[in-house]
Design a protein around this motif. Structure first.
Motif, PDB file in Angstrom:
ATOM      1  N   GLU A 204      18.332   3.100  61.764  1.00 58.21           N
ATOM      2  CA  GLU A 204      19.437   3.432  62.660  1.00 58.21           C
ATOM      3  C   GLU A 204      19.804   4.899  62.485  1.00 58.21           C
ATOM      4  N   GLU A 205      18.791   5.712  62.346  1.00 58.18           N
ATOM      5  CA  GLU A 205      19.002   7.137  62.116  1.00 58.18           C
ATOM      6  C   GLU A 205      19.686   7.775  63.313  1.00 58.18           C
ATOM      7  N   ILE A 206      20.737   8.522  63.037  1.00 60.81           N
ATOM      8  CA  ILE A 206      21.501   9.217  64.073  1.00 60.81           C
ATOM      9  C   ILE A 206      21.287  10.704  63.908  1.00 60.81           C
ATOM     10  N   ILE A 207      20.790  11.348  64.939  1.00 59.86           N
ATOM     11  CA  ILE A 207      20.508  12.769  64.889  1.00 59.86           C
ATOM     12  C   ILE A 207      21.590  13.536  65.648  1.00 59.86           C
ATOM     13  N   THR A 208      22.211  14.474  64.992  1.00 62.54           N
ATOM     14  CA  THR A 208      23.205  15.340  65.617  1.00 62.54           C
ATOM     15  C   THR A 208      22.784  16.783  65.400  1.00 62.54           C
ATOM     16  N   PRO A 209      21.973  17.329  66.280  1.00 65.41           N
ATOM     17  CA  PRO A 209      21.476  18.690  66.083  1.00 65.41           C
ATOM     18  C   PRO A 209      22.624  19.698  66.035  1.00 65.41           C
ATOM     19  N   PRO A 210      22.598  20.596  65.096  1.00 60.95           N
ATOM     20  CA  PRO A 210      23.633  21.626  65.003  1.00 60.95           C
ATOM     21  C   PRO A 210      23.407  22.705  66.069  1.00 60.95           C
ATOM     22  N   LYS A 211      24.056  22.555  67.249  1.00 61.92           N
ATOM     23  CA  LYS A 211      23.770  23.437  68.370  1.00 61.92           C
ATOM     24  C   LYS A 211      24.166  24.883  68.093  1.00 61.92           C
ATOM     25  N   GLN A 212      25.104  25.073  67.173  1.00 65.03           N
ATOM     26  CA  GLN A 212      25.516  26.428  66.884  1.00 65.03           C
ATOM     27  C   GLN A 212      24.513  27.185  66.027  1.00 65.03           C
ATOM     28  N   GLN A 213      23.498  26.501  65.519  1.00 65.27           N
ATOM     29  CA  GLN A 213      22.477  27.147  64.707  1.00 65.27           C
ATOM     30  C   GLN A 213      21.165  27.188  65.476  1.00 65.27           C
ATOM     31  N   GLY A 214      20.463  28.299  65.340  1.00 63.01           N
ATOM     32  CA  GLY A 214      19.163  28.430  65.960  1.00 63.01           C
ATOM     33  C   GLY A 214      18.066  27.946  65.030  1.00 63.01           C
ATOM     34  N   PHE A 215      16.843  27.914  65.592  1.00 59.59           N
ATOM     35  CA  PHE A 215      15.683  27.441  64.828  1.00 59.59           C
ATOM     36  C   PHE A 215      15.510  28.242  63.549  1.00 59.59           C
ATOM     37  N   TRP A 216      15.573  29.571  63.640  1.00 58.22           N
ATOM     38  CA  TRP A 216      15.312  30.412  62.484  1.00 58.22           C
ATOM     39  C   TRP A 216      16.415  30.306  61.435  1.00 58.22           C
ATOM     40  N   ARG A 217      17.651  30.067  61.862  1.00 60.61           N
ATOM     41  CA  ARG A 217      18.727  29.875  60.882  1.00 60.61           C
ATOM     42  C   ARG A 217      18.554  28.576  60.115  1.00 60.61           C
ATOM     43  N   GLU A 218      18.097  27.559  60.834  1.00 62.75           N
ATOM     44  CA  GLU A 218      17.842  26.287  60.151  1.00 62.75           C
ATOM     45  C   GLU A 218      16.697  26.434  59.154  1.00 62.75           C
ATOM     46  N   LEU A 219      15.656  27.161  59.555  1.00 65.61           N
ATOM     47  CA  LEU A 219      14.551  27.403  58.640  1.00 65.61           C
ATOM     48  C   LEU A 219      15.012  28.213  57.432  1.00 65.61           C
ATOM     49  N   ALA A 221      17.973  28.192  56.146  1.00 63.03           N
ATOM     50  CA  ALA A 221      18.754  27.308  55.273  1.00 63.03           C
ATOM     51  C   ALA A 221      17.838  26.528  54.337  1.00 63.03           C
ATOM     52  N   GLY A 222      16.669  26.124  54.831  1.00 64.00           N
ATOM     53  CA  GLY A 222      15.711  25.442  53.968  1.00 64.00           C
ATOM     54  C   GLY A 222      15.196  26.351  52.868  1.00 64.00           C
ATOM     55  N   TRP A 223      14.921  27.613  53.218  1.00 65.65           N
ATOM     56  CA  TRP A 223      14.467  28.588  52.219  1.00 65.65           C
ATOM     57  C   TRP A 223      15.528  28.800  51.143  1.00 65.65           C
ATOM     58  N   VAL A 224      16.780  28.927  51.569  1.00 60.07           N
ATOM     59  CA  VAL A 224      17.870  29.140  50.606  1.00 60.07           C
ATOM     60  C   VAL A 224      17.967  27.962  49.645  1.00 60.07           C
ATOM     61  N   GLU A 225      17.847  26.750  50.171  1.00 65.38           N
ATOM     62  CA  GLU A 225      17.910  25.561  49.314  1.00 65.38           C
ATOM     63  C   GLU A 225      16.747  25.532  48.330  1.00 65.38           C
ATOM     64  N   LEU A 226      15.551  25.863  48.804  1.00 67.18           N
ATOM     65  CA  LEU A 226      14.386  25.856  47.920  1.00 67.18           C
ATOM     66  C   LEU A 226      14.538  26.890  46.809  1.00 67.18           C
ATOM     67  N   LEU A 352      18.169  18.196  54.590  1.00 67.49           N
ATOM     68  CA  LEU A 352      17.207  19.290  54.453  1.00 67.49           C
ATOM     69  C   LEU A 352      15.818  18.807  54.045  1.00 67.49           C
ATOM     70  N   ILE A 353      15.626  17.500  53.945  1.00 66.37           N
ATOM     71  CA  ILE A 353      14.371  16.980  53.399  1.00 66.37           C
ATOM     72  C   ILE A 353      13.173  17.387  54.243  1.00 66.37           C
ATOM     73  N   GLY A 354      13.327  17.407  55.581  1.00 65.91           N
ATOM     74  CA  GLY A 354      12.215  17.806  56.438  1.00 65.91           C
ATOM     75  C   GLY A 354      11.836  19.256  56.243  1.00 65.91           C
ATOM     76  N   ARG A 355      12.862  20.119  56.177  1.00 64.19           N
ATOM     77  CA  ARG A 355      12.588  21.541  56.008  1.00 64.19           C
ATOM     78  C   ARG A 355      11.999  21.855  54.634  1.00 64.19           C
ATOM     79  N   ILE A 356      12.544  21.249  53.585  1.00 63.95           N
ATOM     80  CA  ILE A 356      12.005  21.495  52.247  1.00 63.95           C
ATOM     81  C   ILE A 356      10.571  20.984  52.152  1.00 63.95           C
ATOM     82  N   SER A 357      10.311  19.803  52.714  1.00 63.62           N
ATOM     83  CA  SER A 357       8.947  19.268  52.704  1.00 63.62           C
ATOM     84  C   SER A 357       8.009  20.166  53.495  1.00 63.62           C
ATOM     85  N   GLY A 358       8.493  20.695  54.629  1.00 64.20           N
ATOM     86  CA  GLY A 358       7.658  21.558  55.447  1.00 64.20           C
ATOM     87  C   GLY A 358       7.366  22.896  54.781  1.00 64.20           C
TER      88      GLY A 358
END
Length: 415
Positions: A204-219, A221-226, A352-358
């Motif tokens: 029952e996964e619910i996806i709420t894309p953060p519209k205020q963030q662009g693709f590169w900002r999301e990417l 964020a994954g780098w910062v977490e890693l 962030l699991i998808g971005r960290i895995s990617g």
């Protein structure tokens, strides 16, 4: 920090056996079918090209192209996976693989197609394979309780290594048929079974894309977490080099067995199954080792032991010796690999699991295409055993770097 996805867990007692959890069973069975199919076509594609060309360069080129999706696309796929429903994403990717496999099969039985077609097909298959694998990490994270993650990963690895025992041997039988291309049709059927099974995953996964963030900002964020997870970052850097030596060896084994040891297809399948047997034992040793040692220590020690197995391959002069080397190689690589997977899941936030895995998946394969191409030319111009010797020396250097780095710690604050 805003969460981009959430999952409602199935109302089951957390102490229930993992084998009674319906989502685990669906992931386990579908993963088994897809893994079995992968084992067949990953072995079959290089052998089909070898049958047509008798060239180690053609084989290594196919192997190198298969790793390019991880290098070029993995981090972008990770961002997309965090934006979509992972079940639907996986279903579409598996279905696309089925179409590609059947197309390659029908093209190859009508005539001998250009190698370029097989290279493109291999690239697309591995792109979809990584897309499914990345989404699977997320599905496991979202649909299973956190306390089940280690057991789930160990079980997934168990079936992977079990198929490692059966898959190559059965592939050897398939390759004895008049048409090697039949293995592609068989893989397509297995993927279809995996597709149907995955339809029953209760998510029952619910996806709420953060519209205020662009693709590169999301990417980003994954780098910062890693980078903030120091141990995972150091492990990632280490795996870049470990995968390079491993890729050189994996690519050369088939050519070495066929060209130097003169093994028949069925013999080759049985020898390769030794790696699966070692991995199976490694999966049983994993849990007690994880309780006693930190992930960094396990990665460091297994780096040394895997290097020793490359030395065994360098000295191999018979099928039995080759099988023994692959047995220990499978054992130590399984312990290292699953420890890394589990640590990455345990220390990564859900959203962030998808971005960290990617990102890590892309970095893991950074050096593999170049190492694989080099291995093909070394085998062609010199001796395949030289590749094993280079890989052994490489692992010894990596071990020394790890031993005197922050990876070698008794306890870590990031756990």
């Amino acid at each position: 920090m805003q969460r981009t996805s959430a999952t409602t867990q199935i109302a089951l007692p957390t102490k229930l056996s993992i084998w009674m959890h319906p989502n685990f069973l669906v992931l386990f069975i579908s993963g088994a079918m897809i893994t079995f199919g992968n084992k067949i076509y990953e072995l079959a594609l290089p052998l089909i090209l070898y049958q047509w060309t008798s060239s180690s360069v053609a084989m290594s080129t196919m192997r190198g192209i298969e790793f390019l999706p991880n290098l070029l696309l993995a981090m972008f796929i990770g961002v997309l996976v965090d934006r979509v429903r992972k079940k639907q994403w996986s279903l579409w990717a598996v279905l696309f693989q089925v179409i590609i496999l059947f197309l390659l099969y029908f093209l190859s039985i009508r005539s001998e197609p250009s190698m370029v077609i097989f290279y493109i097909g291999g690239f697309l298959l591995m792109t979809c394979n990584y897309a499914v694998g990345n989404a699977r990490v997320g599905m496991v994270k979202h649909t299973l309780p956190n306390e089940m993650l280690t057991s789930a990963n160990a079980s997934f690895n168990f079936i992977t290594t079990l198929i490692g025992i059966m898959g190559p041997a059965l592939t050897g039988l398939v390759l004895m048929l008049p048409r090697l291309q039949d293995s592609l049709f068989l893989t397509g059927l297995l993927f279809m079974i995996g597709f149907i099974t995955l339809l029953f995953l209760r998510s029952e996964e619910i996806i709420t894309p953060p519209k205020q963030q662009g693709f590169w900002r999301e990417l980003h964020a994954g780098w910062v977490e890693l980078r903030s997870n120091r141990l995972l970052w150091l492990i990632t850097l280490t795996v870049i080099f470990l995968n390079s030596t491993s890729g050189m060896v994996d690519t050369t084994i088939i050519f070495f067995a066929k060209d130097t040891l003169k093994l028949a297809n069925f013999e080759l399948g049985l020898v390769l199954s030794a790696a699966g047997a070692g991995g199976l034992i490694g999966s049983f040793l994993l849990k007690p080792l994880r309780r006693r040692f930190e992930a960094g220590v396990i990665v460091t020690l297994t780096t040394l032991f895997v290097g020793f197995t490359y030395g065994m391959l360098y000295a191999a002069h018979s099928a039995i010796w080759l099988a023994a080397a692959l047995f220990f190689n499978g054992l130590f690589e399984t312990i290292s690999t699953v420890s890394i997977w589990t640590f990455r899941q345990e220390t990564t936030p859900h959203h962030l699991i998808g971005r960290i895995s990617g990102i890590t998946g892309s970095l893991f394969k950074l050096g593999m295409p170049f190492a694989i191409f080099a291995a093909g030319w070394i085998s062609e111009l010199a001796n395949p055993a030289v590749v094993f010797g280079i890989a052994m020396l490489g692992n010894l250097v990596i071990f020394l770097c790890c031993r005197f780095s922050s990876l070698w710690v008794k306890r870590t604050s990031s756990r």
